[in-house]
Design a protein around this motif. Structure first.
Motif, PDB file in Angstrom:
ATOM      1  N   ILE A  16       0.911  -1.328   0.066  1.00  0.00           N
ATOM      2  CA  ILE A  16       0.104   0.113  -0.011  1.00  0.00           C
ATOM      3  C   ILE A  16       0.786   1.281  -0.020  1.00  0.00           C
ATOM      4  O   ILE A  16       0.764   2.210  -0.751  1.00  0.00           O
ATOM      5  CB  ILE A  16      -0.902   0.011   1.166  1.00  0.00           C
ATOM      6  CG1 ILE A  16      -2.029  -1.254   0.940  1.00  0.00           C
ATOM      7  CG2 ILE A  16      -1.579   1.299   1.393  1.00  0.00           C
ATOM      8  CD1 ILE A  16      -2.868  -1.248   2.060  1.00  0.00           C
ATOM      9  N   VAL A  17       1.894   1.164   0.844  1.00  0.00           N
ATOM     10  CA  VAL A  17       2.596   2.426   1.065  1.00  0.00           C
ATOM     11  C   VAL A  17       3.605   2.648  -0.322  1.00  0.00           C
ATOM     12  O   VAL A  17       3.632   3.589  -1.094  1.00  0.00           O
ATOM     13  CB  VAL A  17       3.687   2.298   2.081  1.00  0.00           C
ATOM     14  CG1 VAL A  17       4.977   3.233   1.964  1.00  0.00           C
ATOM     15  CG2 VAL A  17       3.105   2.346   3.437  1.00  0.00           C
ATOM     16  N   GLY A  18       4.082   1.413  -0.903  1.00  0.00           N
ATOM     17  CA  GLY A  18       4.802   1.525  -2.278  1.00  0.00           C
ATOM     18  C   GLY A  18       3.769   2.065  -3.180  1.00  0.00           C
ATOM     19  O   GLY A  18       4.047   2.984  -4.210  1.00  0.00           O
ATOM     20  N   GLY A  19       2.488   1.698  -3.438  1.00  0.00           N
ATOM     21  CA  GLY A  19       1.492   2.185  -4.361  1.00  0.00           C
ATOM     22  C   GLY A  19       1.227   3.581  -4.262  1.00  0.00           C
ATOM     23  O   GLY A  19       1.112   4.278  -5.226  1.00  0.00           O
ATOM     24  N   LEU A  20       1.154   4.054  -3.077  1.00  0.00           N
ATOM     25  CA  LEU A  20       0.948   5.492  -2.803  1.00  0.00           C
ATOM     26  C   LEU A  20       2.175   6.139  -3.120  1.00  0.00           C
ATOM     27  O   LEU A  20       1.968   7.430  -3.728  1.00  0.00           O
ATOM     28  CB  LEU A  20       0.638   5.637  -1.158  1.00  0.00           C
ATOM     29  CG  LEU A  20      -0.853   5.316  -0.897  1.00  0.00           C
ATOM     30  CD1 LEU A  20      -1.025   5.397   0.658  1.00  0.00           C
ATOM     31  CD2 LEU A  20      -1.841   6.192  -1.393  1.00  0.00           C
ATOM     32  N   ILE A  21       3.123   5.743  -2.902  1.00  0.00           N
ATOM     33  CA  ILE A  21       4.188   6.479  -3.454  1.00  0.00           C
ATOM     34  C   ILE A  21       4.492   6.545  -5.105  1.00  0.00           C
ATOM     35  O   ILE A  21       4.815   7.916  -5.499  1.00  0.00           O
ATOM     36  CB  ILE A  21       5.764   5.924  -2.817  1.00  0.00           C
ATOM     37  CG1 ILE A  21       5.805   6.380  -1.233  1.00  0.00           C
ATOM     38  CG2 ILE A  21       7.005   6.669  -3.386  1.00  0.00           C
ATOM     39  CD1 ILE A  21       6.805   5.493  -0.472  1.00  0.00           C
ATOM     40  N   PHE A  25       4.298  10.188  -7.086  1.00  0.00           N
ATOM     41  CA  PHE A  25       5.480  10.294  -8.107  1.00  0.00           C
ATOM     42  C   PHE A  25       4.885  10.700  -9.639  1.00  0.00           C
ATOM     43  O   PHE A  25       5.214  11.537 -10.305  1.00  0.00           O
ATOM     44  CB  PHE A  25       6.514   9.208  -8.091  1.00  0.00           C
ATOM     45  CG  PHE A  25       7.698   9.562  -8.789  1.00  0.00           C
ATOM     46  CD1 PHE A  25       8.437  10.668  -8.583  1.00  0.00           C
ATOM     47  CD2 PHE A  25       7.900   8.679  -9.942  1.00  0.00           C
ATOM     48  CE1 PHE A  25       9.667  10.604  -9.544  1.00  0.00           C
ATOM     49  CE2 PHE A  25       8.813   8.991 -10.876  1.00  0.00           C
ATOM     50  CZ  PHE A  25       9.696  10.023 -10.462  1.00  0.00           C
ATOM     51  N   THR A  26       4.069   9.603  -9.896  1.00  0.00           N
ATOM     52  CA  THR A  26       3.465   9.730 -11.131  1.00  0.00           C
ATOM     53  C   THR A  26       2.265  11.044 -11.265  1.00  0.00           C
ATOM     54  O   THR A  26       2.713  11.688 -12.422  1.00  0.00           O
ATOM     55  CB  THR A  26       2.553   8.548 -11.461  1.00  0.00           C
ATOM     56  OG1 THR A  26       3.358   7.272 -11.382  1.00  0.00           O
ATOM     57  CG2 THR A  26       1.948   8.497 -12.797  1.00  0.00           C
ATOM     58  N   PHE A  33       4.597  18.007 -16.567  1.00  0.00           N
ATOM     59  CA  PHE A  33       4.671  17.849 -18.119  1.00  0.00           C
ATOM     60  C   PHE A  33       3.385  18.585 -18.959  1.00  0.00           C
ATOM     61  O   PHE A  33       3.460  19.223 -19.757  1.00  0.00           O
ATOM     62  CB  PHE A  33       4.431  16.675 -18.828  1.00  0.00           C
ATOM     63  CG  PHE A  33       5.972  16.132 -18.789  1.00  0.00           C
ATOM     64  CD1 PHE A  33       6.905  16.274 -19.496  1.00  0.00           C
ATOM     65  CD2 PHE A  33       6.290  14.721 -18.065  1.00  0.00           C
ATOM     66  CE1 PHE A  33       8.173  16.037 -19.492  1.00  0.00           C
ATOM     67  CE2 PHE A  33       7.601  14.387 -18.035  1.00  0.00           C
ATOM     68  CZ  PHE A  33       8.606  14.956 -18.812  1.00  0.00           C
ATOM     69  N   SER A  34       2.287  18.616 -18.001  1.00  0.00           N
ATOM     70  CA  SER A  34       0.894  19.577 -18.375  1.00  0.00           C
ATOM     71  C   SER A  34       1.243  20.955 -18.339  1.00  0.00           C
ATOM     72  O   SER A  34       0.343  21.766 -18.635  1.00  0.00           O
ATOM     73  CB  SER A  34      -0.146  19.022 -17.627  1.00  0.00           C
ATOM     74  OG  SER A  34      -0.261  19.235 -16.504  1.00  0.00           O
ATOM     75  N   GLY A  35       2.220  21.498 -17.405  1.00  0.00           N
ATOM     76  CA  GLY A  35       2.409  22.937 -17.139  1.00  0.00           C
ATOM     77  C   GLY A  35       1.724  23.378 -16.012  1.00  0.00           C
ATOM     78  O   GLY A  35       1.683  24.807 -15.967  1.00  0.00           O
ATOM     79  N   TYR A  36       1.288  22.653 -15.105  1.00  0.00           N
ATOM     80  CA  TYR A  36       0.890  23.036 -14.014  1.00  0.00           C
ATOM     81  C   TYR A  36       1.270  23.810 -13.068  1.00  0.00           C
ATOM     82  O   TYR A  36       0.822  24.619 -12.491  1.00  0.00           O
ATOM     83  CB  TYR A  36       0.132  21.691 -13.191  1.00  0.00           C
ATOM     84  CG  TYR A  36      -0.731  22.024 -11.818  1.00  0.00           C
ATOM     85  CD1 TYR A  36      -2.008  22.274 -12.108  1.00  0.00           C
ATOM     86  CD2 TYR A  36       0.057  21.970 -10.589  1.00  0.00           C
ATOM     87  CE1 TYR A  36      -2.629  22.760 -10.739  1.00  0.00           C
ATOM     88  CE2 TYR A  36      -0.783  22.189  -9.398  1.00  0.00           C
ATOM     89  CZ  TYR A  36      -2.178  22.594  -9.779  1.00  0.00           C
ATOM     90  OH  TYR A  36      -2.814  23.023  -8.557  1.00  0.00           O
TER      91      TYR A  36
END
Length: 120
Positions: A16-21, A25-26, A33-36
């Motif tokens: 769960i922690v790895g998935g959240l990280i 990150f994603t 990349f979208s310029g936010y």
């Protein structure tokens, strides 16, 4: 606690922690990349510089009903403070310096108001 990570978190917790990280990150990469995180509006405002007396103001219906003011030196300023409660009159003087987000408004050679271009 003197235990290692295996004693603190179970295998399911680690997943769960790895998935959240990975998700965070994603998300940061996609937003980047979208310029936010770019601040193009602020940079544009900081680069602008003008001063002069307002000689004309009108709505340009060909350009999406954009408010326009024309200064005595021929400069035309598009979309001037459309959401602020600023009343500009012909004959008012305005000053916007480079690297500033403020316009100074003068009427009859007296300072009237500071207009913040980023807080619309």
């Amino acid at each position: 606690m003197t235990g290692n990570i295996d004693e603190i978190l179970s295998k399911k917790d680690k997943i769960i922690v790895g998935g959240l990280i990975l998700f965070i990150f994603t998300l940061i990469i996609v937003l980047s990349f979208s310029g936010y995180f770019d601040d193009d509006v602020r940079n544009k405002v900081l680069k602008e510089e003008f001063n002069g007396t307002i000689t004309e103001k009108y709505i340009d219906y060909k350009e999406h009903a954009s408010p326009i003011i024309k200064l005595s030196n021929g400069t035309e300023i598009y979309n001037y403070f459309p959401k602020q409660k600023v009343v500009l009159q012909i004959g008012d003087s305005i000053v916007k310096q480079h690297n500033s987000v403020y316009i100074l408004l003068f009427r009859n050679k007296q300072f009237i108001q500071t207009i913040d271009l980023l807080n619309k």
